[in-house]
Design a protein around this motif. Structure first.
Motif, short mmCIF file in Angstrom:
data_model
loop_
_atom_site.label_atom_id
_atom_site.label_comp_id
_atom_site.label_asym_id
_atom_site.label_seq_id
_atom_site.Cartn_x
_atom_site.Cartn_y
_atom_site.Cartn_z
N VAL A 1 -0.32 5.03 11.91
CA VAL A 1 0.78 5.08 12.86
C VAL A 1 1.67 4.70 11.78
CG1 VAL A 1 2.01 3.92 14.46
CG2 VAL A 1 -0.57 4.09 14.88
N GLU A 2 2.91 5.53 11.93
CA GLU A 2 3.91 5.45 11.01
C GLU A 2 5.10 5.26 12.07
OE1 GLU A 2 6.32 8.78 8.72
OE2 GLU A 2 4.68 8.03 7.76
N LYS A 3 5.66 4.03 12.20
CA LYS A 3 6.83 3.81 12.85
C LYS A 3 8.16 4.30 12.44
CE LYS A 3 7.34 -0.09 15.23
NZ LYS A 3 7.25 -1.52 15.68
N GLN A 4 9.18 4.88 12.86
CA GLN A 4 10.57 5.32 12.65
C GLN A 4 11.33 4.49 13.56
OE1 GLN A 4 10.08 9.60 12.87
NE2 GLN A 4 9.07 9.53 10.69
N VAL A 5 11.81 3.27 13.22
CA VAL A 5 12.48 2.48 14.15
C VAL A 5 13.84 2.97 14.57
CG1 VAL A 5 13.47 0.16 14.59
CG2 VAL A 5 11.12 0.40 13.33
N GLU A 6 14.59 3.43 13.65
CA GLU A 6 15.88 4.06 13.53
C GLU A 6 15.85 5.12 14.85
OE1 GLU A 6 14.53 4.38 10.41
OE2 GLU A 6 15.14 2.54 10.02
N GLN A 7 14.82 5.92 14.60
CA GLN A 7 14.57 7.12 15.92
C GLN A 7 13.86 6.53 17.08
OE1 GLN A 7 13.40 7.47 12.66
NE2 GLN A 7 15.46 8.53 12.01
N GLN A 8 13.50 5.30 17.17
CA GLN A 8 12.65 4.86 18.19
C GLN A 8 11.30 5.58 18.47
OE1 GLN A 8 15.97 4.59 21.14
NE2 GLN A 8 15.63 2.40 21.24
#
Length: 89
Positions: free
Chosen positions: A9-16
Motif C-alpha cells: 500500500v502506497e498512501k498519497q495523503v495530499e490526494q486522500q
C-alpha cells in the motif's frame, strides 16, 4: 497499517488516496493463498483510514495479474483434486 505478503500500500495523503499494489511481479502477480486470505483484511485497513477516500488497484511489474497461480493451487491441493482412495479392511 498491517503488512501483507501479496500487497503493498502506497498512501498519497495530499490526494486522500492510496494505491493498492499486487506485489508479486516475479510471478506476474498470480494470485495465491495469501492474496485471497489478506484481501479482505487490507481493504478493511484502508476503509478505516480517515486519510484515504479513494483506492486505486494496480499491479507491480509487467502485468496487472495473470489470475490464479494454477501451479501452486494444484500442487497444494493434489490430494483433494485426485480424490480420496477408500481403504477397505
Amino acid at each position: 497499517m498491517n503488512s501483507y505478503p501479496f500487497f503493498e500500500v502506497e498512501k498519497q495523503v495530499e490526494q486522500q488516496s492510496a494505491i493498492l499494489y499486487l506485489n508479486r511481479p516475479e510471478k506476474l502477480n498470480a494470485m495465491n493463498w495469501p492474496s485471497w486470505r489478506d484481501l479482505p483484511l487490507v481493504v478493511t485497513d484502508l476503509e478505516k483510514d480517515p486519510d484515504i477516500r479513494v483506492v486505486v488497484i494496480a499491479g507491480r511489474g509487467k502485468s496487472f495479474s495473470v489470475g490464479i497461480d494454477a501451479f501452486e493451487f494444484f500442487m497444494t491441493n493434489q490430494d483433494t483434486l485426485a480424490g480420496a482412495t477408500p481403504e477397505f479392511s
